[in-house]
Each structure stands twice: as C-alpha cells, then as structure tokens.
Scaffold this active site. Structure first.
Site, PDB file in Angstrom:
ATOM      1  N   SER A  52      36.080  36.784   2.423  1.00 35.94           N
ATOM      2  CA  SER A  52      36.013  35.681   2.262  1.00 35.94           C
ATOM      3  C   SER A  52      34.906  35.296   3.113  1.00 35.94           C
ATOM      4  O   SER A  52      34.685  35.997   4.475  1.00 35.94           O
ATOM      5  CB  SER A  52      37.166  34.851   2.413  1.00 35.94           C
ATOM      6  OG  SER A  52      37.083  33.081   2.922  1.00 35.94           O
TER       7      SER A  52
ATOM      8  N   TYR B 204      43.077  32.942   8.844  1.00 32.18           N
ATOM      9  CA  TYR B 204      42.520  33.882   7.834  1.00 32.18           C
ATOM     10  C   TYR B 204      41.035  34.500   7.461  1.00 32.18           C
ATOM     11  O   TYR B 204      41.250  35.826   7.502  1.00 32.18           O
ATOM     12  CB  TYR B 204      42.237  32.813   6.578  1.00 32.18           C
ATOM     13  CG  TYR B 204      42.379  32.617   4.608  1.00 32.18           C
ATOM     14  CD1 TYR B 204      43.564  33.288   4.186  1.00 32.18           C
ATOM     15  CD2 TYR B 204      41.321  32.094   4.743  1.00 32.18           C
ATOM     16  CE1 TYR B 204      42.100  33.892   2.829  1.00 32.18           C
ATOM     17  CE2 TYR B 204      40.627  32.775   3.439  1.00 32.18           C
ATOM     18  CZ  TYR B 204      41.400  33.231   2.829  1.00 32.18           C
ATOM     19  OH  TYR B 204      40.299  33.535   1.370  1.00 32.18           O
TER      20      TYR B 204
ATOM     21  N   LYS C 191      40.414  38.903   6.491  1.00 35.63           N
ATOM     22  CA  LYS C 191      39.091  39.081   6.321  1.00 35.63           C
ATOM     23  C   LYS C 191      38.155  39.492   6.505  1.00 35.63           C
ATOM     24  O   LYS C 191      37.727  39.993   5.881  1.00 35.63           O
ATOM     25  CB  LYS C 191      38.878  37.786   5.196  1.00 35.63           C
ATOM     26  CG  LYS C 191      40.029  36.575   4.469  1.00 35.63           C
ATOM     27  CD  LYS C 191      40.599  37.661   3.218  1.00 35.63           C
ATOM     28  CE  LYS C 191      40.968  36.828   1.814  1.00 35.63           C
ATOM     29  NZ  LYS C 191      41.026  37.841   1.032  1.00 35.63           N
TER      30      LYS C 191
HETATM   31  N1  LIG Z   1      39.594  30.942  -4.377  1.00 40.48           N
HETATM   32  C1  LIG Z   1      38.539  31.243  -3.532  1.00 40.48           C
HETATM   33  O1  LIG Z   1      37.546  30.543  -3.698  1.00 40.48           O
HETATM   34  C2  LIG Z   1      39.157  32.353  -2.624  1.00 40.48           C
HETATM   35  C3  LIG Z   1      37.590  32.473  -1.412  1.00 40.48           C
HETATM   36  C4  LIG Z   1      37.601  33.556  -1.086  1.00 40.48           C
HETATM   37  C5  LIG Z   1      38.650  34.470  -1.221  1.00 40.48           C
HETATM   38  N2  LIG Z   1      40.026  34.763  -1.649  1.00 40.48           N
HETATM   39  C6  LIG Z   1      40.728  35.188  -1.711  1.00 40.48           C
HETATM   40  O2  LIG Z   1      40.796  36.189  -3.613  1.00 40.48           O
HETATM   41  C7  LIG Z   1      42.102  36.193  -3.560  1.00 40.48           C
HETATM   42  C8  LIG Z   1      42.397  35.902  -4.594  1.00 40.48           C
HETATM   43  O3  LIG Z   1      43.127  34.442  -4.248  1.00 40.48           O
HETATM   44  P1  LIG Z   1      42.897  33.701  -5.351  1.00 40.48           P
HETATM   45  O4  LIG Z   1      42.238  31.573  -4.887  1.00 40.48           O
HETATM   46  O5  LIG Z   1      43.227  33.591  -7.081  1.00 40.48           O
HETATM   47  O6  LIG Z   1      44.741  32.819  -5.255  1.00 40.48           O
HETATM   48  P2  LIG Z   1      45.954  32.571  -6.033  1.00 40.48           P
HETATM   49  O7  LIG Z   1      46.815  31.853  -5.126  1.00 40.48           O
HETATM   50  O8  LIG Z   1      45.657  31.970  -6.725  1.00 40.48           O
HETATM   51  O9  LIG Z   1      46.244  34.137  -5.966  1.00 40.48           O
HETATM   52  C9  LIG Z   1      46.365  35.061  -5.036  1.00 40.48           C
HETATM   53  C10 LIG Z   1      47.894  35.650  -5.677  1.00 40.48           C
HETATM   54  O10 LIG Z   1      48.422  36.875  -4.953  1.00 40.48           O
HETATM   55  C11 LIG Z   1      49.807  36.971  -4.644  1.00 40.48           C
HETATM   56  N3  LIG Z   1      50.725  36.379  -3.903  1.00 40.48           N
HETATM   57  C12 LIG Z   1      50.611  36.552  -2.806  1.00 40.48           C
HETATM   58  N4  LIG Z   1      51.093  37.264  -1.473  1.00 40.48           N
HETATM   59  C13 LIG Z   1      51.539  38.240  -2.073  1.00 40.48           C
HETATM   60  C14 LIG Z   1      52.372  39.439  -1.774  1.00 40.48           C
HETATM   61  N5  LIG Z   1      53.081  39.075   0.043  1.00 40.48           N
HETATM   62  N6  LIG Z   1      52.107  40.328  -2.919  1.00 40.48           N
HETATM   63  C15 LIG Z   1      51.832  40.713  -4.291  1.00 40.48           C
HETATM   64  N7  LIG Z   1      51.455  39.337  -4.046  1.00 40.48           N
HETATM   65  C16 LIG Z   1      51.132  38.028  -3.397  1.00 40.48           C
HETATM   66  C17 LIG Z   1      50.326  35.276  -5.187  1.00 40.48           C
HETATM   67  O11 LIG Z   1      51.669  35.129  -6.119  1.00 40.48           O
HETATM   68  C18 LIG Z   1      49.026  34.902  -5.745  1.00 40.48           C
HETATM   69  O12 LIG Z   1      49.624  35.307  -7.184  1.00 40.48           O
HETATM   70  C19 LIG Z   1      42.631  35.715  -2.419  1.00 40.48           C
HETATM   71  O13 LIG Z   1      43.040  37.041  -1.374  1.00 40.48           O
HETATM   72  C20 LIG Z   1      42.113  35.261  -1.585  1.00 40.48           C
HETATM   73  O14 LIG Z   1      42.293  35.655   0.308  1.00 40.48           O
HETATM   74  C21 LIG Z   1      39.990  33.029  -3.011  1.00 40.48           C
END
Ligand SMILES: NC(=O)c1ccc[n+]([C@@H]2O[C@H](COP(=O)([O-])OP(=O)(O)OC[C@H]3O[C@@H](n4cnc5c(N)ncnc54)[C@H](O)[C@@H]3O)[C@@H](O)[C@H]2O)c1
Length: 290
Positions: free
Chosen positions: A152, A165, A169
C-alpha cells in the site's frame, strides 16, 4: 486472450469481496482453477462467515470456471495448511498465490493500543507468511510459482493514522525482495501491488466520495493478473489506481565515502551530500555492499 491460466491453480486470499473478489473472478475467467479464500469477517477483522467466499466460488463456476471456497483465516497456520492440502488433493498443484486478505485498525500512534498493532501485522504480514510458507516447497518442486503481495502507499510513503498498517505493508515489500532473490532459480517470481480502489476499506475516507466507478476495484485486477502470469517480472511494485498503472521502487544515492575514521562531525560536514537523492539508483540496479 493472450494471457491464459489454463492448467494453473491459483489461491486468492480475502477474495470474498473488494479487490480479491475481482482478482479471483478474472483468474477464473482466464481458465485458472481458483481457491477463493475469505474469513468473511468485518473490516477490523472481527467475526467470520463462509458465505462471502462461497458466493464468489459459485460465480466463477456459474461462468464456466472451476473454483472452491475456503474460510480459513490466514492468521491460522493449521487452517492455511488445511487449505493447501485440500487444494493439492483436488488439483495437484499450486501455481499462483495472491496475498490479498487485509483488515484495518486505524488510530493515531498516540492512541493506538498495542493489540491493534498486533492484529494488523498478524493478518497482513504473518498471514502472507503463513500462506507463502505453505506453498513455497510446492512451488520449488514444480519449478514454477507466481506470488503477489498486496502492499500500500501507506507503507511505501506513510499515512496519518496507519502506523500499524504501514509497517505491515512495507514489511511485505522487504519480504518480497528476499523471495525475489531466493525464488528466482526456481522460476518463482514475487511481486507487489499497491492498489487504490473503492472498497469497504476506503468507503469512509475523504477523497473517496463518489469513487465507486472512478476507482473501481476491477481496475486494479489487470495488473495483479499480469503479475500472476508467465510474463510477470520479479521483485517489482506496481501501483494501480483508477486505470493508471505505475511503479514504485526503493532507491539509494551514491553517498559519500568518509573512510574508516568517520566521525559524527564528518557526517555533519557532509550531511547534504549524504541526503541528496538527486542522483540515485533503484533496488534492481544497485551493487549490494555490506
Ligand atoms: N482499497 C484500497 O484502496 C487499498 C489500498 C491499499 C491496499 N489495499 C489492500 O488491498 C487488500 C484488499 O482490500 P480491499 O480494499 O479489497 O478491502 P476488503 O475489506 O473488501 O477486502 C479484504 C478481505 O480480506 C478478508 N480477510 C480479512 N482478514 C482475513 C483473514 N484473517 N483471513 C482471510 N481473509 C481475511 C476480508 O473478509 C475481506 O473480504 C488488502 O490487503 C488491503 O490492505 C487496499
């Protein structure tokens, strides 16, 4: 479609919703057999439900693909091993691992309880360790593997209220760089994606109002799927946001050689040159010295 995953088996963690769901659907569309993993908890990691992963696996199968759902928490090494064992007994190989599962527990550092540090590192960093550890020997024996870490901008550049976080990351980037070196001779390539997308994780953040289309998670998926392919680079960080794709890197300058008698005063006298990043090299072209 020039990029196909026929005969490839992929695991995507946290694929019950958000970004992971889109990655899993696209891998399935392109012929991969997909393990849709998701604990199905809330954004802060509490609770669980098998239904999110099951619905996505069903959608892949309804589209003519092959998928199984798995509700393991990536923090539970035994449960992760169970997922790997189930995948191996069903499909006999694992080619692709997308470490995507994640939670948020944002607080300024002053107010952050240590439990929130550990919970976030546990899911992002140790969760990616658990899955990667369990597939590593399978991939070395196959002489093939593609691993994607989800990092991230909060880790790469910092973000207010996200010390836990951000640490997790950027930890994934360090993890990736060692796997890049150790996996290369086994044709295991490890890369990282730094996404920005409208998901439940960003819904409440300033700047994300009306972002559902502009920052659709589907626009991150092409980069992730490319990093899962035969054509993937090794050890790169691709950022993806709203249809723009660009790279990040860790860089160093040439610095100053102050010799074996270097003192604090020498640092003071040369601090501008030491900190000057106007001429620098990236991690891939540097000559390691230790
Ligand atoms: N959305 C953004 O702008 C953004 C930015 C930077 C990084 N990210 C990263 O992208 C990834 C996906 O995030 P997202 O935005 O789709 O959010 P999201 O919350 O929709 O997806 C995360 C998923 O991970 C699952 N999860 C959480 N803990 C878990 C565990 N212990 N075991 C198995 N599954 C688990 C959740 O149930 C969820 O479905 C994450 O790693 C997040 O940190 C997202």
């Amino acid at each position: 479609m020039t990029i196909s995953f026929k005969d490839r088996v992929a695991i995507v963690t946290g694929a019950g919703g958000g970004l992971g769901k889109q990655h899993a659907l696209e891998l399935g569309r392109r012929g991969a057999k997909v393990v849709v993993n998701d604990l199905g908890g809330s954004l802060d990691g509490s609770g669980s439900s098998a239904s999110a992963a099951e619905l996505v696996a069903q959608e892949i199968c309804d589209n003519g693909g092959a998928a199984i759902a798995n509700g393991a928490s990536v923090t539970d090494l035994d449960a992760v091993q169970g997922m790997i064992d189930a995948t191996m007994s069903k499909w006999g190989r694992i080619d692709i691992l997308v470490n995507n599962a994640g939670i948020l527990r944002d607080k300024t550092f002053a107010k952050m309880e240590l439990a929130n540090w550990h919970a976030v590192l546990d899911v992002h960093l140790t969760g990616s360790l658990n899955t990667t550890k369990c597939v590593w020997s399978i991939m070395t024996e196959q002489n093939y593997g593609r691993i994607v870490m989800t990092t991230s901008t909060s880790g790469l550049f910092g973000n207010f209220g996200q010390s836990n976080y951000g640490a997790a990351k950027l930890g994934l980037v360090g993890f990736m760089h060692t796997l890049r070196l150790e996996g290369a001779k086994y044709n295991i390539f490890t890369n990282a994606i730094a996404p920005i997308a409208a998901t439940r994780m960003t819904l409440e953040l300033p700047g994300f109002e009306d972002s559902a289309q502009r920052l659709a998670p589907e626009l991150v998926t092409p980069a992730v799927v490319f990093l899962c392919s035969d054509k993937a680079p090794n050890g790169r960080i691709i950022q993806a946001a709203g249809g723009r794709y660009y790279s990040a890197d860790v860089r160093e300058n040439t610095g100053v050689d102050l010799g074996l008698e270097a003192s604090v005063e020498d640092i003071e006298d040369n601090i501008e040159a030491i900190l000057d990043m106007s001429a620098n090299v990236g991690i891939l072209e540097r000559t390691p010295h230790r």
